[in-house]
Design an enzyme around this catalytic site. Structure first.
Site, PDB file in Angstrom:
ATOM      1  N   LYS A 150      11.017  25.882  33.547  1.00  0.00           N
ATOM      2  CA  LYS A 150      11.516  24.510  33.540  1.00  0.00           C
ATOM      3  C   LYS A 150      10.400  23.472  33.668  1.00  0.00           C
ATOM      4  CE  LYS A 150      15.006  23.652  32.748  1.00  0.00           C
ATOM      5  NZ  LYS A 150      16.129  23.685  31.754  1.00  0.00           N
ATOM      6  N   SER A 196      17.570  35.912  36.726  1.00  0.00           N
ATOM      7  CA  SER A 196      17.948  35.671  35.323  1.00  0.00           C
ATOM      8  C   SER A 196      17.072  36.511  34.387  1.00  0.00           C
ATOM      9  CB  SER A 196      17.873  34.183  34.979  1.00  0.00           C
ATOM     10  OG  SER A 196      16.557  33.694  35.066  1.00  0.00           O
TER      11      SER A 196
HETATM   12  N1  PMP Z   1      16.813  31.099  34.561  1.00  0.00           N
HETATM   13  C1  PMP Z   1      16.471  30.291  35.579  1.00  0.00           C
HETATM   14  C2  PMP Z   1      15.966  30.915  36.841  1.00  0.00           C
HETATM   15  C3  PMP Z   1      16.610  28.901  35.461  1.00  0.00           C
HETATM   16  O1  PMP Z   1      16.276  28.104  36.489  1.00  0.00           O
HETATM   17  C4  PMP Z   1      17.115  28.360  34.255  1.00  0.00           C
HETATM   18  C5  PMP Z   1      17.324  26.875  34.157  1.00  0.00           C
HETATM   19  N2  PMP Z   1      18.648  26.489  34.462  1.00  0.00           N
HETATM   20  C6  PMP Z   1      17.458  29.236  33.214  1.00  0.00           C
HETATM   21  C7  PMP Z   1      17.288  30.588  33.402  1.00  0.00           C
HETATM   22  C8  PMP Z   1      18.040  28.752  31.912  1.00  0.00           C
HETATM   23  O2  PMP Z   1      17.176  27.920  31.198  1.00  0.00           O
HETATM   24  P1  PMP Z   1      17.746  26.718  30.315  1.00  0.00           P
HETATM   25  O3  PMP Z   1      18.093  25.607  31.256  1.00  0.00           O
HETATM   26  O4  PMP Z   1      16.629  26.366  29.406  1.00  0.00           O
HETATM   27  O5  PMP Z   1      18.967  27.204  29.609  1.00  0.00           O
END
Ligand code: PMP
Length: 297
Positions: A35, A249
């Protein structure tokens, strides 16, 4: 230090036999997550457009990583920063945000309630909100950053068959798919999602009533819903086999990628959002927090 130029590495031990699996390690960014890229793009765009003037307070709703990236930019550029986040966010996230100088507004509920709170603060004149869910700078950071780096660093002669990204705001998925499709017209784009009743930090479900306006699934060919327990298992597996300490994630993404490659074969690139530090008190590692039973020697 600007975000990007993160390593693209091969996961030799995790790849099912006859397949090739690569990972872009996004924790090699200034505050340790993907991010930082979106935060940088949105911040620069707002300054250049004159929407964010010197010293103006910044407000954002975020479950953590975008806030951490923005808080760093606010700190080093002289903007007070307020973050609205779910009260049940992990202590590591809250401590990090405070370390970067942010004021926290803890909200009962999840990301959607945090968004409403941040909007209310902006409406009462408290500052400027980048609003990552609707800001085109969020996907652009990946279309013109992450995707171009993958193309530059892809080591095989043949184009990758698959790319796997987590769906949170949709910024990564939207931007990476737009960027890679221009170069690799046949690549399959995989959206990795949480189940709506089994949330994974930073991720979202397409069953959620709120769908971020920046999320464009037009180029997505495949969807995978992953359980938090499956993601946690994979977090352990990638630690044991490759020595990478990934966040939950990333575990979800690798779960989807490994299962898909074992069934269908091919070559894949995964975009792994962050490392495991912020999750040490959470599901994948909670048992390690138990007090030691043997005496000190
Ligand atoms: N994994 C983590 C740990 C995140 O903080 C985020 C951001 N929300 C994402 C995945 C997904 O990324 P995006 O916001 O670009 O969809």
């Amino acid at each position: 230090m600007t975000p990007g130029d993160t390593p693209l590495v091969e996961l030799h031990a995790m790849a099912p036999v006859g397949t090739r699996l690569f990972a872009k390690l996004e924790w090699h960014n200034p505050t340790g997550s993907i991010k930082d890229r979106a935060a940088w793009f949105m911040f620069q765009n707002a300054r250049q457009a004159g929407l964010l003037t010197p010293g103006m307070p910044l407000i954002e709703s975020t479950s953590g990583n975008t806030g951490i990236g923005l808080a760093r930019l606010a700190l080093i550029n002289g903007h007070p920063m307020t973050i609205c986040l779910p009260a049940n966010s992990t202590p590591e996230r809250k401590q990090l945000l405070r370390a970067y100088g942010a004021r926290l507004v803890e909200v009962d509920g999840g990301p959607n309630e945090s968004i409403e709170m941040a909007k209310a603060l902006v409406a009462s004149g408290e500052g400027y909100m980048c609003y990552q869910y609707g800001n085109p700078g969020n996907p652009e950071a990946h279309e013109f950053g992450t995707a171009l780096e993958i193309i530059r660093d892809w080591p095989l002669d043949e184009a990758p068959d698959h790319v796997f990204c987590a769906y949170g705001t949709g910024g990564t998925l939207t931007g990476v798919s737009r960027g890679l499709r221009k170069r690799y017209p046949d690549i399959r784009v995989h959206s990795v999602e949480e189940f709506v009743d089994d949330p994974i930090s930073g991720m979202r479900s397409q069953a959620d009533p709120f769908q971020p306006p920046v999320a464009d699934f037009g180029l997505v060919t495949d969807r995978h819903e992953v359980r938090k327990g499956e993601a946690a298992e994979m977090v352990h597996e990638v630690m044991q086999t490759e020595g990478h300490f990934v966040g939950t994630s990333s575990g979800a993404i690798l779960h989807a990628a490994v299962n898909h490659l074992s069934a269908h074969g091919g070559t894949a690139v995964t975009v792994l959002p962050d490392a495991g530090w912020k999750y040490l008190s959470g599901a994948p590692w909670a048992e390690l927090a138990a007090p030691a039973t043997c005496g000190a020697t």
